[in-house]
Scaffold this active site. Sequence first.
Site, PDB file in Angstrom:
ATOM      1  CE  LYS A 265     -48.573  60.440 -26.994  1.00 17.35           C
ATOM      2  NZ  LYS A 265     -48.538  60.067 -25.564  1.00 17.35           N
ATOM      3  CG  ASP A 270     -43.305  58.128 -25.040  1.00 18.07           C
ATOM      4  OD1 ASP A 270     -42.249  58.766 -24.832  1.00 18.07           O
ATOM      5  OD2 ASP A 270     -44.302  58.170 -24.273  1.00 18.07           O
ATOM      6  CE  LYS A 277     -43.082  55.957 -22.062  1.00  7.25           C
ATOM      7  NZ  LYS A 277     -43.931  56.256 -20.894  1.00  7.25           N
ATOM      8  CG  ASP A 288     -47.234  57.127 -27.047  1.00  6.33           C
ATOM      9  OD1 ASP A 288     -48.393  57.107 -26.586  1.00  6.33           O
ATOM     10  OD2 ASP A 288     -46.350  57.904 -26.628  1.00  6.33           O
ATOM     11  CG  ASP A 347     -42.447  59.250 -20.341  1.00 11.92           C
ATOM     12  OD1 ASP A 347     -42.769  59.122 -21.541  1.00 11.92           O
ATOM     13  OD2 ASP A 347     -42.549  58.337 -19.494  1.00 11.92           O
ATOM     14  CD  GLU A 349     -44.723  61.483 -25.158  1.00  9.30           C
ATOM     15  OE1 GLU A 349     -44.413  61.425 -23.951  1.00  9.30           O
ATOM     16  OE2 GLU A 349     -45.514  60.688 -25.692  1.00  9.30           O
ATOM     17  NE  ARG A 351     -49.054  65.789 -20.248  1.00  9.54           N
ATOM     18  CZ  ARG A 351     -49.266  65.362 -19.008  1.00  9.54           C
ATOM     19  NH1 ARG A 351     -49.352  66.227 -17.994  1.00  9.54           N
ATOM     20  NH2 ARG A 351     -49.393  64.082 -18.762  1.00  9.54           N
TER      21      ARG A 351
END
Length: 491
Positions: A265, A270, A277, A288, A347, A349, A351
């Site tokens: 990933k 993010d 967030k 991230d 959020d 994201e 996956r």
Amino acid sequence: MSDLVFTTKTGAPESHKTSCLVVAMSKTKSLPVALENLDSALGGALTRVIKSKDFSGDTKQIVSLAATDQFPRLILLGLGENPVQAPKTRQAVATLWSAASKTKAKDLVIDFSAANIEAGCDVAQIVAQEITTGTYSYTRTVSNPKPGSSIKKVTLLVADKNEIASTKAALLSGQAIGTGINYARELANLPGNICTPTYLADQATELANTYSSISATSLGEAEMRELGMNSLLSVSAGSDQEAKLIIMQYKGNSATDTQHCLVGKGITFDTGGISLKPGAKMDEMKFDMGGAASVFGTLQALALLNAKVNVVGIVAAAENMPSGSATKPGDVVTSMAGLTIEILNTDAEGRLVLCDALTYAERFSPLSVVDIATLTGACVVALGHHATGLYANNDTLAAELIAAGEQTGDRAWRMPLWDEYQSQLDSPFADMGNIGGPAAGSVTAACFLSRFTKAYSWAHLDIAGSAWNSAPKGATGRPVALLTQYLTKQP
Ligand code: BES
Ligand code: MN
Ligand code: ZN
């Protein structure tokens, strides 16, 4: 490779000339027999410091003594209870380095002859890995960074000539893994305005230019649209930074064309997107892309080791931003696999980028696929910061990864992927939603991924708790050690 030299020699500790002699000892109330000659050379100083209880051998205990012309400094290093286990040995060596690296010493000679170490604990690999990672500091955007240590060489003493070859190999392995860890840390520590998806794609080119065993390419958004990667593209829709799918190949075994895949990933920042967030600690979302960083670090370590295995590293790199073009809650996208996804929370994201990268991995007919992701805050709630969350659709693969983590002090803990959790992803408007509600958030994220990994043997590592520390803030480079150890044992 990091530029410290690691080497090994035989001979009693008092027979070597060095600017700093280090003697490691497990817990003791009296002078170990192995150190009697050293004690004589020091006029009984060791006996005195042990008798007076100034040194007892507790884990991480350090006592420095001015010694002789031949070794002007002596450091006694405590390892703890007998027999000493690997995690304590790691902590002790890390503490040793933070003390020794602050001295003016030019080299270290380390003696473990008086230590009672548990069987199976590889002291040489631990020494090289912990010292190599100890040399790292982030300097890239700091004007006057602290100078590094003056120590250029570390010699580990062994009892017998026939241990030299295996000790050298273990030192090399620890140093290569440590170098890969430091590379992963550097990429993850870089701020989001430097480390963009394009920056990561350039890093792949650089790896390929540096190591002849590595080749690299990357796909831009137009090529990904062609492939139907609409789930991945929905994440970068709100960003001015182009998403990249980065593909790196490490070829270490020309005798076979079988290969393993790592999928990282790579969310370079993010914000949460439209499901924005909260502000507190949002800066930490530059980490991230820790999963992606671990793919880079692992490939570097494998190349340094000339590991006899073939590995494809795939990085799904994107920035998750809110804007007029961003994906909205309720939007439905069709993934590369053809499955539709209702994006209920922008959020969630990780996956969304991973599912398309995992589908892409099918084309390599991989023997195994391991994805690595800072996927869920829920994993941090479940396991804290010591263990990586592990999910797998194959028990052998899960066991191998757990063993690799134990061996390298980079531990993972298996979590359930039971069918019963799958219905939390049901959606009235698509084949699945991208969130599974408040219960078992780390498990339902893994369940989401499992729908895209049916074609091969797969494991998912949720590193949300293990990829970085918050105080002091910095990336850990996990799970480079686990992955390198696992892959070097594969056909
Ligand atoms: N990158 C985060 C996960 C994360 C959060 C890692 C905090 C480490 C610390 C991920 O993209 C995310 O935002 N996940 C959400 C999922 C939720 C919306 C279902 C989360 O964990 O809150
Ligand atoms: Mn998120
Ligand atoms: Zn994320």
